[in-house]
Design a protein around this motif. Structure first.
Motif, short mmCIF file in Angstrom:
data_model
loop_
_atom_site.label_atom_id
_atom_site.label_comp_id
_atom_site.label_asym_id
_atom_site.label_seq_id
_atom_site.Cartn_x
_atom_site.Cartn_y
_atom_site.Cartn_z
N ARG A 104 0.82 -1.21 0.00
CA ARG A 104 0.00 0.00 0.00
C ARG A 104 0.86 1.26 0.00
O ARG A 104 0.51 2.27 -0.62
CB ARG A 104 -0.96 -0.03 1.19
N ARG A 107 1.85 1.90 -3.47
CA ARG A 107 0.73 2.46 -4.23
C ARG A 107 0.61 3.96 -3.95
O ARG A 107 0.35 4.76 -4.85
CB ARG A 107 -0.55 1.73 -3.84
N ASP A 122 -6.50 1.93 0.57
CA ASP A 122 -5.11 2.12 0.15
C ASP A 122 -4.32 2.94 1.16
O ASP A 122 -3.09 2.88 1.19
CB ASP A 122 -5.05 2.82 -1.21
#
Length: 424
Positions: free
Chosen positions: A56, A59, A114
């Motif tokens: 995450r 990301r 996220d």
């Protein structure tokens, strides 16, 4: 000799004792196995949560790159108390509202999950804001290389654009979804520092869950306890990966003011030496003049030298009686150089003296090379002289620029390069 035979009840007692010991031993084995299985499952679970957290964070990093590429800045953190996921403020700002806040997942175009770590808590987000920070309008293109301070395994550098923090399995100091913030770690420890707003130092190091001297687990609020996970990126890498890497130094008034504001009188800088932040990977540079004070053109887009009056271009431009030298700092050296000029005249000829540690490298290089006549040039239009090198291929840390003949110009840009670069 007569043989003594143990009484019947003595034998039975011994048998019962042996059976009891066997049962106890079996129970101990079962307990040890159960504990080992439980510990293995805990380690496995923690590893899965750490892996998810890392994925995450990666990301989020990609989203920060995309935001920086399109907006020319970084977003401020979101409020940890609120669950809106919006940067505060949403627009560009010198100082952020929630400097100890969390990932602004809505502003970054991410999903809510996220922005959570593997334990379901909000990932903390720190960003380099302030007067020279990255949250200002066009902050990335105008910023230097200074940034947030991070101690990475004992090595400290204050060069980072942003820091992401998961507060680990213990979670102390983490903001939560629809719940109050978790209690803070022990004051003064590395985990506590990771919960603070800039200019705190942020720490990444190995986990510390057990006291190595006693073998006893640390309390989660002990100063020595550490299970945080961090990810961060330097300002220089952010510029490069978001397409904002600056390689050419524009010698504008704003650039020369980047470290210490220059006290101009009109065009006259009233000094022969200015150290400025180049806003490139080369860091700070110093420009020195001979023949007069450093000066600027009317628009503040180029520099020259004036020895007396400084009211016109002719009086404040560089000519053959003056020079400007550009020097790298911190022991850095370059292999090539490029110069951008704004000429007052339709022809130009320039001498370049390369130096290393104050000593000349080879002989001065002339553009165009003698005996060629001066090069034709469009007056007041930026012209770049590329890929300049010493007469002997040797690294240098300084270049002195001097017009030849009747040439007069302002220097609008410079660029130091490595040998592999096309220096233009």
């Amino acid at each position: 000799m007569p043989r003594h035979i143990a009484p019947f009840w003595t034998c039975r007692a011994r048998q019962r004792g042996g059976a009891a010991l066997a049962v106890i031993a079996g129970l101990l084995v079962v307990a040890a196995s159960t504990m080992a299985i439980r510990m293995a499952r805990q380690v496995e679970g923690r590893t899965e949560q750490q892996t998810l957290t890392q994925a995450r964070m990666q990301r989020i990093q990609a989203a920060l790159h995309a935001f920086a590429a399109s907006q020319g800045r970084l977003p401020c953190p979101a409020s940890g108390v609120l669950d809106t996921g919006l940067a505060a403020p949403v627009a560009a700002a010198v100082m952020c509202t929630n400097r100890d806040g969390t990932v602004p997942w809505v502003s970054l175009g991410l999903q809510a999950e996220d922005a959570l770590d593997g334990w379901g808590r909000k990932i903390s987000y720190r960003v380099f804001d302030g007067a020279t920070g990255l949250t200002r309008a066009n902050g990335i293109t105008s910023a230097g290389t200074a940034g947030l301070g991070v101690n990475d395994g004992g090595t400290f550098q204050s060069i980072y654009a942003w820091v992401l923090v998961s507060h680990g399995a213990s979670g102390l100091g983490a903001w939560r979804v629809a719940a109050p913030r978790m209690a803070l770690p022990g004051a003064g420890g590395n985990e506590w520092s990771n919960t603070q707003a800039p200019p705190a130092v942020y720490y990444r190091r190995a986990e510390a869950l057990v006291n190595p001297a006693s073998g006893v687990e640390y309390a989660v609020n002990a100063i020595a306890h550490f299970d945080d996970m961090l990810q961060f990126e330097s300002v220089a890498d952010l510029k490069k990966l978001s397409g904002h890497e600056q390689v050419t130094v524009r010698l504008t008034t704003a650039r020369l003011d980047s470290i210490t504001p220059v006290a101009y009188t009109g065009r006259n800088a009233n000094t022969t030496s200015i150290t400025f932040d180049s806003a490139t990977a080369w860091g700070a540079m110093t420009v020195n003049s001979t023949g007069g004070n450093i000066s600027r053109n009317a628009g503040g887009t180029g520099i020259g030298v004036c020895s007396g009056a400084c009211a016109t271009d002719a009086e404040s431009a560089l000519d053959s009686s003056k020079s400007l030298g550009f020097k790298l700092s911190g022991g850095k050296t370059a292999d090539k150089f490029a110069l951008g000029v704004l000429s007052l005249d339709p022809t130009v000829q320039i001498s370049f003296t390369f130096k290393l540690a104050g000593l000349n490298v080879g002989v001065p290089v002339v553009y165009p090379a003698l005996p060629s006549p001066p090069a034709a040039i469009v007056p007041y239009e930026l012209t770049v002289v590329p890929n300049l090198m010493p007469s002997t291929a040797t690294p240098f840390d300084e270049v002195v620029v001097q017009p030849l003949g009747t040439s007069r110009f302002f220097i609008a840009s410079i660029r130091f390069c490595t040998a592999a670069e096309n220096c233009n």
